[in-house]
Enzyme design. Structure first.
Site, PDB file in Angstrom:
ATOM      1  N   HIS A 246       0.715  -1.256   0.049  1.00  0.00           N
ATOM      2  CA  HIS A 246      -0.068  -0.010  -0.014  1.00  0.00           C
ATOM      3  C   HIS A 246       0.857   1.358  -0.009  1.00  0.00           C
ATOM      4  O   HIS A 246       1.199   1.883  -1.134  1.00  0.00           O
ATOM      5  CB  HIS A 246      -0.980   0.120   1.435  1.00  0.00           C
ATOM      6  CG  HIS A 246      -1.861  -1.225   1.320  1.00  0.00           C
ATOM      7  ND1 HIS A 246      -2.767  -1.414   0.227  1.00  0.00           N
ATOM      8  CD2 HIS A 246      -2.131  -1.917   2.338  1.00  0.00           C
ATOM      9  CE1 HIS A 246      -3.630  -2.396   0.604  1.00  0.00           C
ATOM     10  NE2 HIS A 246      -3.281  -2.945   1.466  1.00  0.00           N
TER      11      HIS A 246
HETATM   12  C1  BDR Z   1      -3.770   1.838   4.568  1.00  0.00           C
HETATM   13  O1  BDR Z   1      -4.251   1.617   5.741  1.00  0.00           O
HETATM   14  C2  BDR Z   1      -3.267   1.359   6.567  1.00  0.00           C
HETATM   15  O2  BDR Z   1      -3.121   0.327   7.636  1.00  0.00           O
HETATM   16  C3  BDR Z   1      -1.878   1.393   6.041  1.00  0.00           C
HETATM   17  O3  BDR Z   1      -0.696   1.643   6.461  1.00  0.00           O
HETATM   18  C4  BDR Z   1      -2.388   1.718   4.643  1.00  0.00           C
HETATM   19  O4  BDR Z   1      -1.989   3.391   4.664  1.00  0.00           O
HETATM   20  C5  BDR Z   1      -4.205   0.539   3.588  1.00  0.00           C
HETATM   21  O5  BDR Z   1      -5.537   0.749   3.417  1.00  0.00           O
END
Ligand code: BDR
Ligand code: CA
Length: 316
Positions: A246
Site C-alpha cells: 500500500h
Molecule cells: C492503509 O491503511 C493502513 O493500515 C496502511 O498503513 C495503509 O496506509 C491501507 O488501507
C-alpha cells in the site's frame, strides 16, 4: 530533487515507504508528520524517529505529532492484529536521541509549504486529518504545495474496511472530502493498484544477495516487521506468503508516476450513510458531477514498481 513532507500513521507499510524515501538520492524529506490510524500519533512519531535513526539519511528530519483523532468523532483505536502492538510488527527499532518537534503536525505542513512555495510534495500515507487541519489554517495551501500523493481509496476495486471503502479514507472521510474539494494537484494511489502489487519473502531473499552493506539493518528490520504482515495477509485474504504494497507504492508513484496508469476524474468522498461512508466516488460519466479533478491510479506495472522500491537499496 523532490522536496517531500511525509504524513503517516507509521505502521509496517508506512515504515517501508519512509525508509525508501530516506534512501532516495533524488528525495529530500523535509519533515514527517503523524496521525492516528495503525497506531496513535505519538507512537507513530516515535516509530518515525527510530526509522530515521535506522536509515541514517545524512541530514536531519524533524518529526511532528499531529491529530490523534479524526475531524468527527473518536478514533476507533489501533490495529495490533495487523501492525503489532508497537505499529511496526513488534520489530524492535533502536531508540534515538531525537525528540518530536515542538510544533503540531498541521503547523509543520503549513510552515514547510510557506517556506518552499510551489516545491513541496506532500505524501499522505494515513488519514488526511493533518492536511485538512493545515488547509483550515492556510486556505492557499493547494497553491503553495506542488502536489499531494495520497495512499487511499478504492475506486473500482473492493474496499479493505468495508465493501467500498479503504482504511485511510474511511478513517476520516470528512478530512478527505475537504482535501478533494480544495483543488490540490492530487494523485490518489488506492487499492485498485496497491491491491495488485505484492511483496514476498522471495523478494527479501533476493535483497539479501544484492543490497548494499549499509542497508543490511534495514533488511533485518523489514524481515522482522513483515512476518506479522504476511501472516495477516494470509489469514485475511488468503494471500499465500505475499502482502499488498500500500504505502510504499504511493511513495514510488511520488518519485516515478510512470509506474501507474492515471485518469483524471472529478472525485468526492461519501461522508454519509453506513455501508458507503468513506467511499471514494470518482465520476466516469460524460457529464460528471461538479467536483475538482483528481488523478486516480487505475492500473500499475507492479513488477516495475517493486523493482523501483527494492532497487533503491542496491549496492551502488
Ligand atoms: C492503509 O491503511 C493502513 O493500515 C496502511 O498503513 C495503509 O496506509 C491501507 O488501507
Ligand atoms: Ca499508513
Amino acid at each position: 530533487m523532490i522536496k517531500m513532507l511525509i504524513d503517516c500513521d507509521t505502521g509496517i507499510d508506512d515504515s517501508i515507504a519512509i525508509l525508501f524515501a530516506l534512501k532516495r538520492p533524488d528525495v529530500r524529506v523535509l519533515g514527517i508528520t503523524t496521525g492516528c490510524g495503525n497506531i496513535d500519533a505519538y507512537q507513530a512519531a516515535e516509530n518515525s524517529i527510530r526509522l530515521i535513526h535506522l536509515a541514517k539519511p545524512g541530514y536531519e528530519v524533524p518529526v511532528a505529532v499531529g491529530a490523534n483523532a479524526p475531524l468527527v468523532g473518536p478514533w476507533e483505536g489501533p490495529v495490533p492484529h495487523i501492525h503489532g502492538a508497537n505499529g511496526v510488527g513488534n520489530a524492535e527499532l533502536l531508540p534515538a536521541d531525537q525528540k518530536p518537534a515542538a510544533e503540531a503536525g498541521w503547523d509543520m505542513i503549513v510552515r514547510l509549504a510557506r517556506e518552499n512555495p510551489g516545491e513541496l510534495t506532500v505524501v499522505t500515507l494515513g488519514r488526511m486529518t493533518n492536511l485538512a487541519l493545515a488547509l483550515e489554517k492556510e486556505p492557499a495551501l493547494p497553491r503553495l504545495v506542488k502536489n499531494v500523493v495520497a495512499m487511499g481509496g478504492a475506486v473500482r476495486a473492493p474496499g479493505n474496511v468495508s465493501p467500498v471503502s479503504e482504511a485511510n479514507i474511511a478513517g476520516d472521510p470528512e478530512a478527505a472530502d475537504r482535501v478533494f474539494l480544495a483543488g490540490f494537484d492530487l494523485t490518489l494511489v488506492g487499492i485498485d493498484v496497491t491491491g495488485k502489487t505484492f511483496l514476498t519473502p522471495r523478494h527479501l531473499d533476493i535483497a539479501e544477495k544484492y543490497w548494499a552493506e549499509d542497508c543490511r539493518p534495514i533488511l533485518d528490520y523489514m524481515r522482522e516487521a513483515l512476518k506479522l504482515y504476511f501472516a495477516f495477509a494470509c489469514q485475511n485474504n488468503r494471500y499465500l506468503d505475499r502482502c499488498p504494497v500500500h504505502d510504499p507504492l504511493a511513495m514510488v508513484v511520488a518519485v516515478d508516476p510512470s509506474v501507474v496508469t492515471i485518469r483524471k476524474l472529478p472525485t468526492r468522498v461519501e461522508c454519509g450513510g453506513t455501508l458507503c461512508r468513506g467511499m471514494v466516488v470518482s465520476d466516469f460519466r460524460e457529464r460528471p458531477i461538479d467536483a475538482p479533478f483528481a488523478s486516480i491510479c487505475l492500473d500499475v506495472d507492479s513488477e516495475r514498481a517493486v523493482e523501483e522500491l527494492l532497487g533503491t537499496f542496491l549496492k551502488p
